[in-house]
Design a protein around this motif. Structure first.
Motif, mmCIF file in Angstrom:
data_model
loop_
_atom_site.group_PDB
_atom_site.id
_atom_site.type_symbol
_atom_site.label_atom_id
_atom_site.label_comp_id
_atom_site.label_asym_id
_atom_site.label_seq_id
_atom_site.Cartn_x
_atom_site.Cartn_y
_atom_site.Cartn_z
ATOM 1 N N TYR A 123 -7.947 6.365 3.681
ATOM 2 C CA TYR A 123 -8.172 4.953 3.373
ATOM 3 C C TYR A 123 -7.174 4.074 4.110
ATOM 4 O O TYR A 123 -7.535 3.022 4.644
ATOM 5 C CB TYR A 123 -8.088 4.703 1.863
ATOM 6 N N SER A 124 -5.942 4.497 4.176
ATOM 7 C CA SER A 124 -4.927 3.729 4.894
ATOM 8 C C SER A 124 -5.324 3.571 6.360
ATOM 9 O O SER A 124 -5.273 2.466 6.917
ATOM 10 C CB SER A 124 -3.571 4.423 4.785
ATOM 11 N N THR B 191 2.147 1.740 -3.432
ATOM 12 C CA THR B 191 1.047 2.147 -4.305
ATOM 13 C C THR B 191 0.665 3.600 -4.060
ATOM 14 O O THR B 191 0.466 4.375 -5.002
ATOM 15 C CB THR B 191 -0.165 1.220 -4.103
ATOM 16 N N SER B 192 0.567 3.985 -2.792
ATOM 17 C CA SER B 192 0.229 5.372 -2.453
ATOM 18 C C SER B 192 1.257 6.339 -3.021
ATOM 19 O O SER B 192 0.906 7.390 -3.557
ATOM 20 C CB SER B 192 0.136 5.556 -0.940
ATOM 21 N N SER B 193 2.531 5.982 -2.913
ATOM 22 C CA SER B 193 3.583 6.848 -3.457
ATOM 23 C C SER B 193 3.435 7.019 -4.967
ATOM 24 O O SER B 193 3.600 8.121 -5.495
ATOM 25 C CB SER B 193 4.958 6.264 -3.142
ATOM 26 N N LEU C 11 -5.998 9.054 0.220
ATOM 27 C CA LEU C 11 -5.169 7.873 0.440
ATOM 28 C C LEU C 11 -4.827 7.696 1.914
ATOM 29 O O LEU C 11 -4.806 6.573 2.420
ATOM 30 C CB LEU C 11 -3.900 7.955 -0.409
ATOM 31 N N GLN C 12 -4.570 8.800 2.606
ATOM 32 C CA GLN C 12 -4.287 8.725 4.046
ATOM 33 C C GLN C 12 -5.507 8.232 4.813
ATOM 34 O O GLN C 12 -5.394 7.377 5.689
ATOM 35 C CB GLN C 12 -3.839 10.099 4.573
ATOM 36 N N LEU D 59 0.348 9.232 -5.651
ATOM 37 C CA LEU D 59 0.638 10.629 -5.322
ATOM 38 C C LEU D 59 1.568 11.284 -6.328
ATOM 39 O O LEU D 59 1.491 12.494 -6.550
ATOM 40 C CB LEU D 59 1.217 10.735 -3.913
ATOM 41 N N TRP E 262 0.827 -1.205 0.000
ATOM 42 C CA TRP E 262 0.000 0.000 0.000
ATOM 43 C C TRP E 262 0.865 1.260 0.000
ATOM 44 O O TRP E 262 0.575 2.220 -0.718
ATOM 45 C CB TRP E 262 -0.968 0.020 1.175
ATOM 46 N N ASN E 263 1.932 1.284 0.791
ATOM 47 C CA ASN E 263 2.803 2.466 0.808
ATOM 48 C C ASN E 263 3.430 2.714 -0.560
ATOM 49 O O ASN E 263 3.522 3.858 -1.012
ATOM 50 C CB ASN E 263 3.876 2.329 1.888
ATOM 51 N N ARG F 29 -4.669 13.710 -4.237
ATOM 52 C CA ARG F 29 -5.341 12.585 -3.581
ATOM 53 C C ARG F 29 -4.712 12.207 -2.239
ATOM 54 O O ARG F 29 -5.063 11.196 -1.654
ATOM 55 C CB ARG F 29 -5.340 11.374 -4.511
ATOM 56 N N ALA F 30 -3.806 13.012 -1.730
ATOM 57 C CA ALA F 30 -3.091 12.687 -0.487
ATOM 58 C C ALA F 30 -4.053 12.418 0.669
ATOM 59 O O ALA F 30 -3.910 11.422 1.385
ATOM 60 C CB ALA F 30 -2.115 13.803 -0.126
#
Length: 151
Positions: free
Chosen positions: A85-86, A67-69, A82-83, A72, A64-65, A78-79
């Motif tokens: 959702y995490s 994917t988030s990177s 994503l935060q 972003l 996930w980290n 979308r920060a």
């Protein structure tokens, strides 16, 4: 932004690479990031680790980290989504410490759902209650392993 990226995915990826800001991420999953569709965390994880599928809280966090990177990098706005959702998914790993597979299956179901219903953001966690019920409850349809005869 998705329309701009999907007009020419190869050029969009090249532009991001040229900017020198791309995090390590499987090339096969960039098309999902740029087109705004669900990323396969198993594919991301297998690109980072010898394991082929996400099986634990730690596996999910690593995938996930990454994917988030990647998301972003292409969609900085979308920060917050994503935060949120995490944090939402992490609470379930804490609540179900011995049932990581349930949480991972919930995550997969949410991504399938948001792929089908395009106007839902991952931070709209109130829209996933039906999936929570299906995948996190002990006797729900999403957690059945055998047939009725076997039970």
């Amino acid at each position: 932004m998705v329309q701009n990226y999907t007009a020419d995915l190869k050029h969009a990826l090249w532009s991001l690479q040229s900017a020198g800001a791309l995090p390590p991420f499987p090339k096969s999953e960039w098309k999902h990031v740029l087109s705004g569709t669900a990323v396969n965390l198993d594919a991301v994880f297998s690109g980072l680790k010898p394991s082929k599928i996400v099986q634990t809280h730690g596996d999910w966090t690593i995938a996930w980290n990454s994917t988030s990177s990647a998301i972003l990098c292409a969609f900085p706005h979308r920060a917050f989504e994503l935060q949120q959702y995490s944090e939402y998914i992490l609470q379930f790993f804490e609540a179900f410490p011995y049932s990581h597979s349930k949480v991972i299956n919930l995550n997969k179901a949410i991504h399938r759902y948001t792929r089908e219903v395009k106007h839902i953001e991952l931070s709209e966690v109130g829209r996933f209650w039906h999936l929570e019920a299906r995948y996190l409850q002990e006797d729900s349809a999403g957690n059945r392993t055998g047939t009725r005869k076997e039970k």
